[in-house]
Design a protein around this motif. Sequence first.
Motif, PDB file in Angstrom:
ATOM      1  N   GLY A  12      41.253  40.256  40.197  1.00  0.00           N
ATOM      2  CA  GLY A  12      40.039  39.097  40.934  1.00  0.00           C
ATOM      3  C   GLY A  12      38.972  38.417  39.513  1.00  0.00           C
ATOM      4  O   GLY A  12      39.547  39.161  38.598  1.00  0.00           O
ATOM      5  N   PRO A  13      38.754  37.653  39.771  1.00  0.00           N
ATOM      6  CA  PRO A  13      37.930  36.588  38.644  1.00  0.00           C
ATOM      7  C   PRO A  13      36.673  37.472  38.333  1.00  0.00           C
ATOM      8  O   PRO A  13      35.726  38.662  39.319  1.00  0.00           O
ATOM      9  CB  PRO A  13      37.274  35.293  39.175  1.00  0.00           C
ATOM     10  CG  PRO A  13      37.797  35.993  40.915  1.00  0.00           C
ATOM     11  CD  PRO A  13      38.834  37.010  40.757  1.00  0.00           C
ATOM     12  N   ILE A  14      35.681  37.217  36.914  1.00  0.00           N
ATOM     13  CA  ILE A  14      34.776  38.137  36.843  1.00  0.00           C
ATOM     14  C   ILE A  14      33.725  37.513  37.750  1.00  0.00           C
ATOM     15  O   ILE A  14      33.033  36.113  37.609  1.00  0.00           O
ATOM     16  CB  ILE A  14      34.297  38.221  34.930  1.00  0.00           C
ATOM     17  CG1 ILE A  14      35.428  38.630  35.646  1.00  0.00           C
ATOM     18  CG2 ILE A  14      32.573  38.400  34.973  1.00  0.00           C
ATOM     19  CD1 ILE A  14      34.982  38.599  33.365  1.00  0.00           C
ATOM     20  N   PRO A  15      32.430  37.783  38.864  1.00  0.00           N
ATOM     21  CA  PRO A  15      31.741  37.210  39.904  1.00  0.00           C
ATOM     22  C   PRO A  15      30.665  36.856  38.911  1.00  0.00           C
ATOM     23  O   PRO A  15      30.418  36.986  38.165  1.00  0.00           O
ATOM     24  CB  PRO A  15      31.408  38.181  40.929  1.00  0.00           C
ATOM     25  CG  PRO A  15      31.929  39.646  39.805  1.00  0.00           C
ATOM     26  CD  PRO A  15      33.016  39.242  38.953  1.00  0.00           C
ATOM     27  N   PRO A  16      30.946  35.494  39.636  1.00  0.00           N
ATOM     28  CA  PRO A  16      29.521  34.384  39.050  1.00  0.00           C
ATOM     29  C   PRO A  16      28.463  35.277  39.628  1.00  0.00           C
ATOM     30  O   PRO A  16      27.038  34.489  38.229  1.00  0.00           O
ATOM     31  CB  PRO A  16      29.413  33.145  39.589  1.00  0.00           C
ATOM     32  CG  PRO A  16      30.785  32.582  40.045  1.00  0.00           C
ATOM     33  CD  PRO A  16      31.441  33.907  40.519  1.00  0.00           C
ATOM     34  N   SER A  17      28.290  36.492  40.310  1.00  0.00           N
ATOM     35  CA  SER A  17      27.258  37.421  40.588  1.00  0.00           C
ATOM     36  C   SER A  17      26.445  37.272  39.436  1.00  0.00           C
ATOM     37  O   SER A  17      25.227  38.145  39.206  1.00  0.00           O
ATOM     38  CB  SER A  17      27.288  37.573  41.527  1.00  0.00           C
ATOM     39  OG  SER A  17      28.576  38.484  41.936  1.00  0.00           O
ATOM     40  N   GLY A  59      41.279  34.894  35.540  1.00  0.00           N
ATOM     41  CA  GLY A  59      40.201  33.391  35.914  1.00  0.00           C
ATOM     42  C   GLY A  59      39.206  33.919  33.886  1.00  0.00           C
ATOM     43  O   GLY A  59      39.121  34.424  33.372  1.00  0.00           O
ATOM     44  N   PRO A  60      38.196  32.215  34.933  1.00  0.00           N
ATOM     45  CA  PRO A  60      37.329  32.324  33.787  1.00  0.00           C
ATOM     46  C   PRO A  60      36.379  33.365  33.666  1.00  0.00           C
ATOM     47  O   PRO A  60      35.734  33.591  34.785  1.00  0.00           O
ATOM     48  CB  PRO A  60      36.574  30.593  34.092  1.00  0.00           C
ATOM     49  CG  PRO A  60      37.196  30.698  35.752  1.00  0.00           C
ATOM     50  CD  PRO A  60      38.165  31.209  35.979  1.00  0.00           C
ATOM     51  N   ILE A  61      35.880  33.154  32.363  1.00  0.00           N
ATOM     52  CA  ILE A  61      33.876  34.095  32.260  1.00  0.00           C
ATOM     53  C   ILE A  61      33.288  33.520  32.350  1.00  0.00           C
ATOM     54  O   ILE A  61      32.753  32.015  32.296  1.00  0.00           O
ATOM     55  CB  ILE A  61      34.130  34.620  30.788  1.00  0.00           C
ATOM     56  CG1 ILE A  61      35.276  35.815  30.378  1.00  0.00           C
ATOM     57  CG2 ILE A  61      33.018  35.232  30.500  1.00  0.00           C
ATOM     58  CD1 ILE A  61      35.435  35.793  28.581  1.00  0.00           C
TER      59      ILE A  61
END
Length: 173
Positions: A67-72, A91-93
């Motif tokens: 999955g993506p790197i979480p914004p948290s 996904g994006p960093i």
Amino acid sequence: MKIWQGDPCAPQQFIWSGVNCTYSSSGTPRVTSLNLSYHGLDGAIPNALANLKALNYLDLSDNDLTGPIPPSLEELTSLTVLILSNNRLNGPIPASLCDGQSKGLLELRVDNHPDICLCHSTCQIGSKGRKLATFTIVLIAVVPALIILLLLSSLLFFFLRRKKSATKLCKWF
């Protein structure tokens, strides 16, 4: 399977493997370093990591995270090293992690992630994903077109044959 129970920092003689803590005279110890590389972790990176506000080193490399790197993770303002290499992230960093890296405040490692969008680049699917997406689009467009073409040609053949039969019958009468 590892079973972790209780406080990772206390009692001090039983600190968890891969965890470093700071101990202040005023109260509770705080996790400052977490090395969970090669721990067989899978699934998404948990948002709960953002609760470790004193964390300055986080290594989640060589697991099976997806999955993506979480914004948290942007909430970890003390973070100076983030290692996410050799997982299956995509996904994006998150922007503030990219900003920290560009300002030299964060060492960010995301090696061996073909589907991750590196800082300050446009997001692109890896070559396998791009080929699959192209094939799917072509398949979705071509198959219905072929079916419609086949139906139309069958109808045309049927009506031409019927008209020809009707013409032959008229000659007999």
